[in-house]
Design a protein around this motif. Structure first.
Motif: not given
Length: 306
Positions: A110-122, A137-147
């Motif tokens: 979990f830590p690696l997944v969410f560190a990537n989410l905030l530090s890199n993906f967002v 209104k949504m973007t293609d990034k919404s699928f990563i946020y929902l997952a």
């Protein structure tokens, strides 16, 4: 990074993480009936890699696979340092939460997944497409946020503790707290992993074509044979056909040269487009090359770089 859009090529760290996560998760789920307490090192290893149910494994492995784009962009050495740094910080936060507040964290990366989410993906991945679903209104990034939300809530409250530790570790890394971004794995460790596990994870190198240069005698024989064939085919009218063919070939060459010159024209990248890609973290030279390939289309150039 330019190794192509699919597969693991150029991402041995991600491949190793996924192999460890999939194998340990399957083993743990298959051995749930065993009540025996494992040794401490085994417990720490499985806590870092093994998801406890198929739903977590599905979403967690999919997100880890998606985040291989950062390893391709940065290189395996820098991405491996990011993984080691953020995971160490996150597990220290988990230990503090467990000992100080009694909050137990969920098992799995979990830590690696969410560190990537905030530090890199967002911050580093821009939205490419927009669409509307039920007026939202949504973007293609919404699928990563929902997952990510599904994974964060999958084993609450433990998954909330582990995911929160990863988010905080990613934030500290992005803020370069105590110089976290400057930390690198020791060269000896990188060389050892590259020369041992890295070779197994990257797979065999693509086969290379070997071109053998013919000798002067072989070239002369080939030219003589070709000349004889042409003389036999042309016969007595060979000269006239050769003159006609020469005129046509010259005209075609002139026309082809004009077409080639037109095809060779490349749209020079605009400073605004280059600056936009540089702001996303790409090298200026690589950004200009990608924009030339994409005729100054930023979205196409970004796909080329990723």
């Amino acid at each position: 990074m330019n190794a192509g859009p699919g597969g693991f090529r150029g991402a041995p760290v991600t491949k190793g993480l996924l192999l460890g996560t999939l194998s340990t998760s399957i083993i743990i789920q298959a051995s749930k009936a065993v009540r025996r307490r494992p040794p401490l090192l085994v417990s720490l290893f499985t806590h870092a890699f093994a998801f406890r149910n198929p739903g977590e494994l599905l979403f967690g492995a999919s997100l880890l696979y998606f985040y291989r784009i950062f390893e391709r962009q940065w290189g395996s050495a820098k991405y491996g340092s990011f993984v080691a740094t953020t995971c160490c910080v996150a597990y220290a936060l988990e230990a503090a939460a467990s000992s100080g507040l009694g909050w137990r964290s969920a098992s799995g990366p979990f830590p690696l997944v969410f560190a990537n989410l905030l530090s890199n993906f967002v911050l580093l991945v821009p939205p490419m497409h927009q669409f509307t679903v039920f007026g939202i209104k949504m973007t293609d990034k919404s699928f990563i946020y929902l997952a990510s939300i599904q994974l964060l809530l999958s084993a609450a409250p433990g998954s909330l503790v582990a995911g929160g530790a990863g988010l905080l570790a990613g934030l500290l890394y992005r803020l370069n707290f105590l110089g976290l971004q400057r930390l690198r794995l020791p060269t000896a460790v990188v060389d050892f992993v590259t020369n041992t596990v890295g070779r197994l994870l990257t797979g065999p190198a693509p086969a290379q074509q070997v071109f053998v240069t013919p000798t002067a005698a072989q070239l002369q024989q080939q030219q003589q044979a070709l000349h004889q064939q042409q003389m036999q085919a042309a016969g007595g009218m060979g000269g006239e056909f050769q003159q006609l063919g020469g005129r046509q070939q010259g005209a075609a060459s002139r026309g082809g040269g004009g077409g080639g010159a037109a095809a060779a024209r490349v749209v020079e990248p605009s400073p605004e487009a280059v600056q936009q890609l540089v702001a996303m973290g790409f090298d200026e030279a690589a950004a200009m090359q990608a924009l030339r390939q994409a005729n100054n289309n930023v979205e196409a150039a970004l796909q080329y770089l990723l």
